[in-house]
Design a protein around this motif. Structure first.
Motif, PDB file in Angstrom:
ATOM      1  N   ILE A 161      70.479 -64.053  16.856  1.00 54.27           N
ATOM      2  CA  ILE A 161      70.688 -63.797  15.422  1.00 54.27           C
ATOM      3  C   ILE A 161      69.905 -64.764  14.539  1.00 54.27           C
ATOM      4  O   ILE A 161      69.889 -64.607  13.316  1.00 54.27           O
ATOM      5  N   PHE A 162      69.264 -65.744  15.133  1.00 55.25           N
ATOM      6  CA  PHE A 162      68.607 -66.802  14.362  1.00 55.25           C
ATOM      7  C   PHE A 162      67.533 -66.258  13.435  1.00 55.25           C
ATOM      8  O   PHE A 162      67.511 -66.568  12.242  1.00 55.25           O
ATOM      9  N   ASN A 163      66.632 -65.430  13.978  1.00 58.04           N
ATOM     10  CA  ASN A 163      65.528 -64.934  13.146  1.00 58.04           C
ATOM     11  C   ASN A 163      66.014 -64.071  11.990  1.00 58.04           C
ATOM     12  O   ASN A 163      65.419 -64.075  10.913  1.00 58.04           O
ATOM     13  N   GLY A 164      67.089 -63.331  12.214  1.00 58.92           N
ATOM     14  CA  GLY A 164      67.662 -62.555  11.123  1.00 58.92           C
ATOM     15  C   GLY A 164      68.165 -63.450  10.006  1.00 58.92           C
ATOM     16  O   GLY A 164      67.895 -63.227   8.824  1.00 58.92           O
ATOM     17  N   LEU A 165      68.874 -64.507  10.381  1.00 55.99           N
ATOM     18  CA  LEU A 165      69.441 -65.418   9.385  1.00 55.99           C
ATOM     19  C   LEU A 165      68.374 -66.173   8.614  1.00 55.99           C
ATOM     20  O   LEU A 165      68.549 -66.484   7.434  1.00 55.99           O
ATOM     21  N   THR A 166      67.240 -66.478   9.268  1.00 54.87           N
ATOM     22  CA  THR A 166      66.185 -67.226   8.577  1.00 54.87           C
ATOM     23  C   THR A 166      65.538 -66.426   7.456  1.00 54.87           C
ATOM     24  O   THR A 166      64.854 -66.996   6.607  1.00 54.87           O
ATOM     25  N   ARG A 167      65.758 -65.112   7.454  1.00 56.30           N
ATOM     26  CA  ARG A 167      65.255 -64.290   6.335  1.00 56.30           C
ATOM     27  C   ARG A 167      65.990 -64.595   5.039  1.00 56.30           C
ATOM     28  O   ARG A 167      65.465 -64.348   3.948  1.00 56.30           O
ATOM     29  N   TYR A 168      67.209 -65.110   5.155  1.00 58.22           N
ATOM     30  CA  TYR A 168      68.074 -65.248   3.977  1.00 58.22           C
ATOM     31  C   TYR A 168      68.575 -66.668   3.728  1.00 58.22           C
ATOM     32  O   TYR A 168      69.072 -66.970   2.651  1.00 58.22           O
ATOM     33  N   PHE A 169      68.482 -67.530   4.736  1.00 59.96           N
ATOM     34  CA  PHE A 169      69.013 -68.889   4.618  1.00 59.96           C
ATOM     35  C   PHE A 169      68.035 -69.905   5.199  1.00 59.96           C
ATOM     36  O   PHE A 169      67.237 -69.574   6.073  1.00 59.96           O
ATOM     37  N   GLU A 204      73.917 -57.824  16.499  1.00 57.93           N
ATOM     38  CA  GLU A 204      73.591 -57.148  15.233  1.00 57.93           C
ATOM     39  C   GLU A 204      74.781 -57.145  14.282  1.00 57.93           C
ATOM     40  O   GLU A 204      74.629 -57.423  13.086  1.00 57.93           O
ATOM     41  N   GLU A 205      75.972 -56.867  14.817  1.00 54.52           N
ATOM     42  CA  GLU A 205      77.162 -56.879  13.961  1.00 54.52           C
ATOM     43  C   GLU A 205      77.521 -58.305  13.544  1.00 54.52           C
ATOM     44  O   GLU A 205      77.981 -58.527  12.418  1.00 54.52           O
ATOM     45  N   SER A 206      77.315 -59.266  14.443  1.00 54.21           N
ATOM     46  CA  SER A 206      77.577 -60.671  14.095  1.00 54.21           C
ATOM     47  C   SER A 206      76.681 -61.107  12.938  1.00 54.21           C
ATOM     48  O   SER A 206      77.140 -61.713  11.967  1.00 54.21           O
ATOM     49  N   PHE A 207      75.388 -60.775  13.043  1.00 54.03           N
ATOM     50  CA  PHE A 207      74.444 -61.097  11.968  1.00 54.03           C
ATOM     51  C   PHE A 207      74.873 -60.462  10.658  1.00 54.03           C
ATOM     52  O   PHE A 207      74.916 -61.118   9.614  1.00 54.03           O
ATOM     53  N   LYS A 208      75.218 -59.191  10.714  1.00 56.25           N
ATOM     54  CA  LYS A 208      75.588 -58.443   9.512  1.00 56.25           C
ATOM     55  C   LYS A 208      76.812 -59.071   8.842  1.00 56.25           C
ATOM     56  O   LYS A 208      76.843 -59.272   7.620  1.00 56.25           O
ATOM     57  N   GLU A 209      77.833 -59.419   9.644  1.00 54.91           N
ATOM     58  CA  GLU A 209      79.066 -59.973   9.073  1.00 54.91           C
ATOM     59  C   GLU A 209      78.827 -61.369   8.488  1.00 54.91           C
ATOM     60  O   GLU A 209      79.354 -61.710   7.428  1.00 54.91           O
TER      61      GLU A 209
END
Length: 298
Positions: A58-66, A287-292
């Protein structure tokens, strides 16, 4: 979320994770961290016996926003692993706050899992007790972990390893196969880790030269009982918004923990239950963890 990123595993393998990371010094020790992205500060903290790489899906997903920072605790992953050290959750918290202070972070969001949920409770307790706070907490996410000692159900292997003398002896005989069997038991029956994933995780646990100190690290089970009441009160009294994501199939801190969270009068709480997921929601259901996490902390 139309711009949600593709989270197919792996975005970074363990070698790439190390190459992308850095180290900061705490006393005489080297503490590994990986930091990417921009925006609000988000610190990801991992569990026993693994490392920050637990968040790789989930790291790369989170780096888009934080501005996303994942840290290896002392004794874990790529951080220093002194063999004659007295490891405590209090010191691990000191290390995280040392990073926050060194980097002059004034506002922080957190994600905690397993071992790190106790660090999270200590952080919340200190936040409540301080009149001169050096940073503010804008939200925290708790994955599965032993929030309440009377509900924590360590595996039989963990109980044996946690005993001072027997644990030191057993550690010598701990190997990848034994780790894989024990590790897989805490996952959901349809979301087990692959042999390849277990092999990589084992290399991180024993990095760099087959270091084996689980008996040293497992002292946290006893430490939780010492601080249990204060840490429970931290959850009950904090004004920080809290999200609890619970994998119900986890035998260690699954649906029985979620039942307790549901009953307790915790302010600003949200509880999400995934009954077919085990102890590692961020790994088993990325994917759900990232979304939440995104929806809660944005």
């Amino acid at each position: 979320m139309s711009d949600m990123v593709d989270l197919n595993f792996p975005k970074k393998n363990a070698t790439e994770w190390l190459a992308a990371g850095k180290f900061f010094e705490y006393k005489k020790f080297q503490i590994f961290f990986i930091q990417e992205g921009r925006g609000q500060n988000l610190i990801l903290l991992h569990g026993f016996p693994t490392s920050s790489w637990d968040y790789s899906k989930i790291f790369n997903g989170l780096t888009r926003y934080f501005n996303t920072i994942a840290i290896d605790f002392l004794g874990f992953g790529y951080s220093s692993k002194p063999k004659k050290h007295n490891y405590t959750l209090i010191e691990q918290t000191d290390i995280i706050e040392n990073y926050i202070e060194k980097n002059a972070l004034k506002r922080v969001k957190f994600v905690f899992h397993d071992y790190a949920v106790s660090v999270g409770q200590e952080i919340l307790a200190r936040h409540l007790e301080r009149s001169d706070r050096k940073y503010e907490i804008d939200g925290a996410v708790f994955f599965n972990g032993g929030l309440f000692p009377h509900l924590h159900r360590p595996t039989f292997k963990q109980k044996l390893l946690a005993t001072p003398i027997l644990g030191a002896v057993l550690s010598r005989f701990y190997d990848e196969k034994k780790f894989g069997v024990a590790f897989s038991q805490v996952f959901g029956k349809n979301t087990k880790p692959s042999d390849k994933e277990i092999s990589v995780l084992w290399k991180l646990i024993t990095y760099p030269n087959k270091v084996l100190i689980p008996h040293k690290l497992l002292k946290y089970i006893k430490e939780r009982r010492v601080h249990g009441e204060r840490w429970k009160n931290a959850l009950l009294q904090t004004e920080v918004p809290l999200l609890f994501i619970n994998g119900g199939e986890d035998p260690v801190s699954g649906s029985h923990l979620a039942d307790e969270i549901e009953k307790l009068p915790i302010k600003n709480k949200k509880l999400i239950r995934w009954e077919t997921i085990g102890h590692y929601p961020q790994w088993e259901n990325p994917e759900e963890s990232f979304k939440e996490i995104y929806e809660f902390l944005k």
